[in-house]
Design an enzyme around this catalytic site. Structure first.
Site, PDB file in Angstrom:
ATOM      1  N   TYR A  89       0.782  -1.137   0.167  1.00 50.36           N
ATOM      2  CA  TYR A  89       0.098  -0.025  -0.094  1.00 50.36           C
ATOM      3  C   TYR A  89       0.822   1.135  -0.064  1.00 50.36           C
ATOM      4  CZ  TYR A  89       0.872   0.971   4.786  1.00 50.36           C
ATOM      5  OH  TYR A  89       1.349   1.271   6.296  1.00 50.36           O
ATOM      6  N   LYS A 144       6.531  -1.993   1.861  1.00 48.11           N
ATOM      7  CA  LYS A 144       5.196  -1.255   2.452  1.00 48.11           C
ATOM      8  C   LYS A 144       4.056  -2.179   2.456  1.00 48.11           C
ATOM      9  CE  LYS A 144       3.200   3.387   3.215  1.00 48.11           C
ATOM     10  NZ  LYS A 144       3.256   3.485   4.480  1.00 48.11           N
ATOM     11  N   GLU A 191      12.402   2.415  14.234  1.00 47.70           N
ATOM     12  CA  GLU A 191      11.431   3.454  13.836  1.00 47.70           C
ATOM     13  C   GLU A 191      10.137   3.397  14.686  1.00 47.70           C
ATOM     14  OE1 GLU A 191       9.934   2.730   9.843  1.00 47.70           O
ATOM     15  OE2 GLU A 191       9.995   0.771  10.174  1.00 47.70           O
ATOM     16  N   LEU A 200      11.132   1.266   7.072  1.00 45.89           N
ATOM     17  CA  LEU A 200      10.603   1.917   6.027  1.00 45.89           C
ATOM     18  C   LEU A 200      11.010   3.091   5.882  1.00 45.89           C
ATOM     19  CD1 LEU A 200       8.391   1.259   3.808  1.00 45.89           C
ATOM     20  CD2 LEU A 200       7.249   3.253   4.757  1.00 45.89           C
TER      21      LEU A 200
HETATM   22  N1  PDD Z   1       2.949   5.171   7.516  1.00 47.84           N
HETATM   23  N2  PDD Z   1       7.659   3.907   8.858  1.00 47.84           N
HETATM   24  C1  PDD Z   1       6.362   2.921   8.885  1.00 47.84           C
HETATM   25  C2  PDD Z   1       6.431   1.936   9.501  1.00 47.84           C
HETATM   26  C3  PDD Z   1       5.487   3.519   8.276  1.00 47.84           C
HETATM   27  O1  PDD Z   1       4.326   2.919   8.373  1.00 47.84           O
HETATM   28  C4  PDD Z   1       5.487   4.847   7.884  1.00 47.84           C
HETATM   29  C5  PDD Z   1       4.215   5.458   7.024  1.00 47.84           C
HETATM   30  C6  PDD Z   1       6.582   5.469   7.666  1.00 47.84           C
HETATM   31  C7  PDD Z   1       6.655   6.888   7.183  1.00 47.84           C
HETATM   32  O2  PDD Z   1       6.663   6.800   5.736  1.00 47.84           O
HETATM   33  P1  PDD Z   1       6.224   8.051   4.838  1.00 47.84           P
HETATM   34  O3  PDD Z   1       7.060   9.100   5.282  1.00 47.84           O
HETATM   35  O4  PDD Z   1       6.503   7.825   3.456  1.00 47.84           O
HETATM   36  O5  PDD Z   1       4.744   8.258   5.170  1.00 47.84           O
HETATM   37  C8  PDD Z   1       7.827   4.849   8.404  1.00 47.84           C
HETATM   38  C9  PDD Z   1       1.828   5.485   6.784  1.00 47.84           C
HETATM   39  C10 PDD Z   1       1.568   6.820   6.691  1.00 47.84           C
HETATM   40  C11 PDD Z   1       0.655   4.433   7.125  1.00 47.84           C
HETATM   41  O6  PDD Z   1       0.934   3.395   7.434  1.00 47.84           O
HETATM   42  O7  PDD Z   1      -0.605   5.222   7.247  1.00 47.84           O
END
Ligand code: PDD
Length: 283
Positions: free
Chosen positions: A32, A146, A178, A202
């Site tokens: 996703y 992801k 993280e 991620l």
């Molecule tokens: N989450 N780390 C994890 C485990 C994440 O699920 C996310 C993003 C990030 C940050 O990635 P980005 O800056 O590309 O949004 C880091 C999304 C927003 C979610 O699961 O809703």
């Protein structure tokens, strides 16, 4: 009326038909993305779409559209729903087939769905900061994908929420990785530390923009895992994601970090980040 993208068609929400044997539903066999929309425009859309295709490639799902066509499909969805400040959620699964763990041998088409929602920026959290709870990172070893398999993240976030915290600060032993849905950063002696973009995190799109902002504001970056035992040696701490942007962490496990206030470098990064949004969507 709200439109939903279902494969290559925009349909009404009620008209979408998903199988009980969709592999996303049964195995979490899919990936996703979440893209932020400001002022009706997607922010860092190309980077998110590239990562969507990379994640699909890593689990051998073939997305049956070129990136340009796909970009246009998401654009049309946002236009149709007249999103101003919001997000688009996109997922693709390996498709629907009689349940078996291994990939289907017949030609099964991947199932794409995407929808939008209005969402305001988390101004209060960005301004005042939030608390986090440390939780052991029990997720798998391909956190760079992801993936729809989010149970490790769901359990961690729930544990943090039950303790009145906004986010879980994940660690593998003494090594901070993280957040459950965010990247994490510490600032010590004028240097920003964050976990390197390995299989254990991620590589956030927001993280990439932040590292570019660090260069602009003259904040040196060291990409190495931070130690949990010495987390309170950081003068500042913050998290980032597409929907959170940059949120200061002012308390860890009920103990104040530094003065318990958003730090100066963090605020400078917030300003630099906002400038990037403005350049991209209001220019
Ligand atoms: N989450 N780390 C994890 C485990 C994440 O699920 C996310 C993003 C990030 C940050 O990635 P980005 O800056 O590309 O949004 C880091 C999304 C927003 C979610 O699961 O809703």
């Amino acid at each position: 009326m709200t439109w939903v993208l279902w494969n290559d068609r925009l349909v009404k929400d009620a008209d979408i038909q998903l199988s009980k044997e969709d592999r996303g539903y049964q195995f979490g066999d899919g990936i996703y993305e979440v893209i932020r929309v400001y002022n009706g425009s997607m922010f860092t859309a190309t980077e998110h779409i590239d990562r969507f295709y990379e994640s699909a490639d890593k689990i051998k799902i073939v997305i049956p559209y070129t990136k340009d066509v796909f970009h246009k499909m998401i654009y049309d969805l946002i236009e149709a729903n007249e999103v101003t400040s919001g997000q688009v959620y996109i997922q693709i699964t390996r498709g629907a087939t009689p349940r078996q763990h291994q990939f289907p041998t017949n030609t099964v088409e991947a199932v794409l769905t995407a929808y939008t929602k209005e969402l305001q920026r988390p101004v209060s959290e960005m301004t005042n900061g939030v608390s986090v709870k440390t939780v052991e990172d029990i997720r798998w070893l391909r956190c760079d994908i992801k993936s729809l398999n989010l149970l490790g993240s769901v359990l961690a976030k729930q544990e943090a929420y039950e303790d009145g915290c906004f986010e879980a600060l994940l660690h593998r032993g003494d090594s901070i990785t993280e957040g459950s849905s965010t990247n994490m950063y510490g600032i010590k002696d004028g240097v920003l530390y964050t976990h390197p973009a390995t299989n254990l995190i991620l590589n956030g799109i927001t993280r990439r923009v932040i590292l570019a902002c660090c260069e602009e504001i003259g904040l040196p970056v060291v990409e190495e895992p931070m130690s949990l035992a010495s987390v309170f040696l950081n003068e500042e701490f913050f998290m980032s994601s597409t929907t959170s942007e940059i949120i200061p962490v002012i308390m860890i496990n009920g103990r104040k970090l530094g003065k318990g206030l958003p730090g100066d470098w963090t605020q400078k990064l917030q300003i630099a980040f906002e400038a990037k949004i403005n350049q991209a969507v209001y220019a």
